[in-house]
Motif scaffolding. Structure first.
Motif, PDB file in Angstrom:
ATOM      1  N   ALA A 102      22.173   1.145  10.486  1.00 53.23           N
ATOM      2  CA  ALA A 102      21.903   1.558   9.110  1.00 53.23           C
ATOM      3  C   ALA A 102      21.657   0.406   8.136  1.00 53.23           C
ATOM      4  O   ALA A 102      21.791   0.580   6.936  1.00 53.23           O
ATOM      5  CB  ALA A 102      23.017   2.467   8.591  1.00 53.23           C
ATOM      6  N   ALA A 103      21.281  -0.763   8.629  1.00 54.41           N
ATOM      7  CA  ALA A 103      20.855  -1.834   7.716  1.00 54.41           C
ATOM      8  C   ALA A 103      19.572  -1.364   7.040  1.00 54.41           C
ATOM      9  O   ALA A 103      18.792  -0.618   7.625  1.00 54.41           O
ATOM     10  CB  ALA A 103      20.599  -3.116   8.497  1.00 54.41           C
ATOM     11  N   ARG A 104      19.370  -1.783   5.796  1.00 57.50           N
ATOM     12  CA  ARG A 104      18.163  -1.389   5.060  1.00 57.50           C
ATOM     13  C   ARG A 104      17.361  -2.606   4.647  1.00 57.50           C
ATOM     14  O   ARG A 104      17.924  -3.646   4.311  1.00 57.50           O
ATOM     15  CB  ARG A 104      18.534  -0.627   3.798  1.00 57.50           C
ATOM     16  CG  ARG A 104      18.708   0.812   4.009  1.00 57.50           C
ATOM     17  CD  ARG A 104      18.838   1.567   2.714  1.00 57.50           C
ATOM     18  NE  ARG A 104      19.366   2.878   3.030  1.00 57.50           N
ATOM     19  CZ  ARG A 104      19.894   3.691   2.158  1.00 57.50           C
ATOM     20  NH1 ARG A 104      19.979   3.351   0.894  1.00 57.50           N
ATOM     21  NH2 ARG A 104      20.345   4.857   2.531  1.00 57.50           N
ATOM     22  N   PHE A 105      16.026  -2.409   4.618  1.00 59.53           N
ATOM     23  CA  PHE A 105      15.111  -3.471   4.221  1.00 59.53           C
ATOM     24  C   PHE A 105      14.105  -2.930   3.217  1.00 59.53           C
ATOM     25  O   PHE A 105      13.623  -1.803   3.353  1.00 59.53           O
ATOM     26  CB  PHE A 105      14.345  -4.005   5.434  1.00 59.53           C
ATOM     27  CG  PHE A 105      15.233  -4.616   6.470  1.00 59.53           C
ATOM     28  CD1 PHE A 105      15.593  -5.953   6.397  1.00 59.53           C
ATOM     29  CD2 PHE A 105      15.737  -3.844   7.514  1.00 59.53           C
ATOM     30  CE1 PHE A 105      16.428  -6.517   7.351  1.00 59.53           C
ATOM     31  CE2 PHE A 105      16.571  -4.403   8.470  1.00 59.53           C
ATOM     32  CZ  PHE A 105      16.914  -5.743   8.384  1.00 59.53           C
ATOM     33  N   SER A 106      13.764  -3.741   2.228  1.00 61.84           N
ATOM     34  CA  SER A 106      12.703  -3.413   1.282  1.00 61.84           C
ATOM     35  C   SER A 106      11.370  -3.501   2.013  1.00 61.84           C
ATOM     36  O   SER A 106      11.079  -4.507   2.660  1.00 61.84           O
ATOM     37  CB  SER A 106      12.723  -4.393   0.106  1.00 61.84           C
ATOM     38  OG  SER A 106      11.524  -4.293  -0.631  1.00 61.84           O
ATOM     39  N   LEU A 107      10.555  -2.478   1.888  1.00 64.59           N
ATOM     40  CA  LEU A 107       9.238  -2.510   2.515  1.00 64.59           C
ATOM     41  C   LEU A 107       8.304  -3.479   1.783  1.00 64.59           C
ATOM     42  O   LEU A 107       7.425  -4.068   2.386  1.00 64.59           O
ATOM     43  CB  LEU A 107       8.626  -1.115   2.540  1.00 64.59           C
ATOM     44  CG  LEU A 107       9.329  -0.106   3.436  1.00 64.59           C
ATOM     45  CD1 LEU A 107       8.723   1.288   3.254  1.00 64.59           C
ATOM     46  CD2 LEU A 107       9.271  -0.530   4.891  1.00 64.59           C
TER      47      LEU A 107
END
Length: 153
Positions: A102-107
């Motif tokens: 569930a790590a998140r990254f900015s597109l």
């Protein structure tokens, strides 16, 4: 969509990658590579991604092309925290969530937005030409950018 691009969740692809290759990846190319057409605009639905194989795009790394919020983005496909395909993750409101932890990254910027990831993703320029989605492997996307969706009548 070209033969070199795949889309949608693929546990078999993730497992093959995880067992067949080490999480270390080759260094990014020193120069930008020529653009390649990866799909037609209509081939990539909102909230989905497709993968352009690293051998096809010339970087040696798979690149995921995303459609979110009416814009197109491209990031290296493998999560910087652990070996997982971001194209198989949840895509919403300009970010992608890794399907494993569930790590998140900015597109738009590749910035790691939520732990456990702390290292940003490498971005790539995406451009719309006519009805085609073009990827510029190795050319960073401009900060905060994303190629807008072209409205069709």
């Amino acid at each position: 969509m070209t033969d070199s691009a795949r889309r949608g969740p693929s546990p078999a692809r993730w497992l093959r990658r995880a067992l067949g290759r080490s999480p270390s990846v080759p260094a990014p190319p020193e120069a930008s590579l020529p653009p390649i057409r990866v799909a037609a605009v209509g081939d990539l639905a909102e909230g989905h991604a497709l993968v352009v194989d690293g051998m096809v795009n010339g970087t040696g790394r798979d690149i995921a092309v995303f459609r979110s919020g009416g814009r197109f983005y491209a990031l290296d496909d493998i999560c910087t925290h652990q070996y997982a395909s971001l194209a198989d993750g949840w895509i919403e409101d300009g970010w992608v969530q890794c399907p494993v932890h569930a790590a998140r990254f900015s597109l738009a910027t590749g910035e790691a937005l939520r732990p456990p990831a702390t290292v940003p993703e490498r971005t790539h320029r995406v451009e719309l030409r006519g009805d085609g989605i073009w990827l510029w492997p190795g050319t960073p996307a401009a900060a905060g950018s994303g190629s807008p969706t072209v409205d069709r009548d």
